[in-house]
Design a protein around this motif. Structure first.
Motif, short mmCIF file in Angstrom:
data_model
loop_
_atom_site.label_atom_id
_atom_site.label_comp_id
_atom_site.label_asym_id
_atom_site.label_seq_id
_atom_site.Cartn_x
_atom_site.Cartn_y
_atom_site.Cartn_z
N GLU A 1 9.02 -5.55 -2.10
CA GLU A 1 9.08 -4.65 -0.95
C GLU A 1 8.19 -5.18 0.18
N THR A 2 6.98 -5.61 -0.15
CA THR A 2 6.07 -6.18 0.85
C THR A 2 6.67 -7.42 1.49
N GLU A 3 7.31 -8.26 0.67
CA GLU A 3 7.85 -9.53 1.16
C GLU A 3 9.10 -9.37 2.02
N MET A 4 9.79 -8.25 1.89
CA MET A 4 11.01 -8.03 2.70
C MET A 4 10.68 -7.71 4.15
N ASN A 5 9.42 -7.36 4.43
CA ASN A 5 9.00 -7.05 5.79
C ASN A 5 8.25 -8.25 6.35
N PRO A 6 8.76 -8.87 7.43
CA PRO A 6 8.10 -10.04 8.00
C PRO A 6 6.67 -9.76 8.46
N ASN A 7 6.32 -8.48 8.73
CA ASN A 7 4.98 -8.14 9.19
C ASN A 7 3.97 -7.98 8.06
N THR A 8 4.46 -7.81 6.82
CA THR A 8 3.54 -7.59 5.70
C THR A 8 3.62 -8.66 4.62
N GLY A 9 4.63 -9.51 4.66
CA GLY A 9 4.80 -10.53 3.63
C GLY A 9 3.60 -11.47 3.54
#
Length: 149
Positions: free
Chosen positions: A21-29
């Motif tokens: 889930e974290t990695e799917m968001n470019p801002n949190t990956g």
């Protein structure tokens, strides 16, 4: 895709803990920054046979849980002044997904194929969630190895 028997192998590099889930968001990956640090720090000697690996391990559960990822290589030399970690790729049976082309698209395509295969109704192989890894035989090829029963 094909099934391969893999021997135990030690990989050195840097790791982080994350989840899909974290990695799917470019801002949190966290994985892109991990690879950037690896690329800027570790001199991989491809001419002498050293290769790059991305190792996924310490799975909390399945693809919904947290896991560790190590950006690493199989070379002998390590950069001074940096704390290098070491992980052992477990020997065993792996389902291998191979893609050729331009990075990072080939990594995206390979992992998309992995997710599609294991989310299908009745995949022939069952994931172990033990140690999975990406192997880069060259700068335009990726082999994603998924541990299976």
């Amino acid at each position: 895709m094909e099934v391969r028997k893999v021997s135990e192998r030690i990989i050195k590099g840097f790791s982080t803990r994350t989840d899909n889930e974290t990695e799917m968001n470019p801002n949190t990956g966290k994985i892109p920054a991990l690879w950037k640090m690896f690329d800027e720090t570790v001199p991989v000697n491809y001419k002498d046979g050293e290769r790059v690996f991305g190792v996924y391990f310490n799975y909390e559960s399945d693809h919904h849980g947290q896991f560790d990822v190590l950006a690493g290589f199989d070379g002998a030399s390590t950069p001074s002044g940096k704390e290098i970690e070491q992980i052992t790729i477990q020997a065993g049976k792996y389902l291998v997904f191979t893609h050729r082309g331009e990075m990072p698209q080939i990594a995206i395509d390979a992992w998309t194929e992995v997710w599609q295969y294991f989310s299908s109704n009745k995949p022939e192989h069952k994931r172990l969630y033990s140690t999975d890894f990406e192997y880069y035989p060259s700068e335009n090829q990726i082999e994603v190895h998924i541990a299976v029963k």
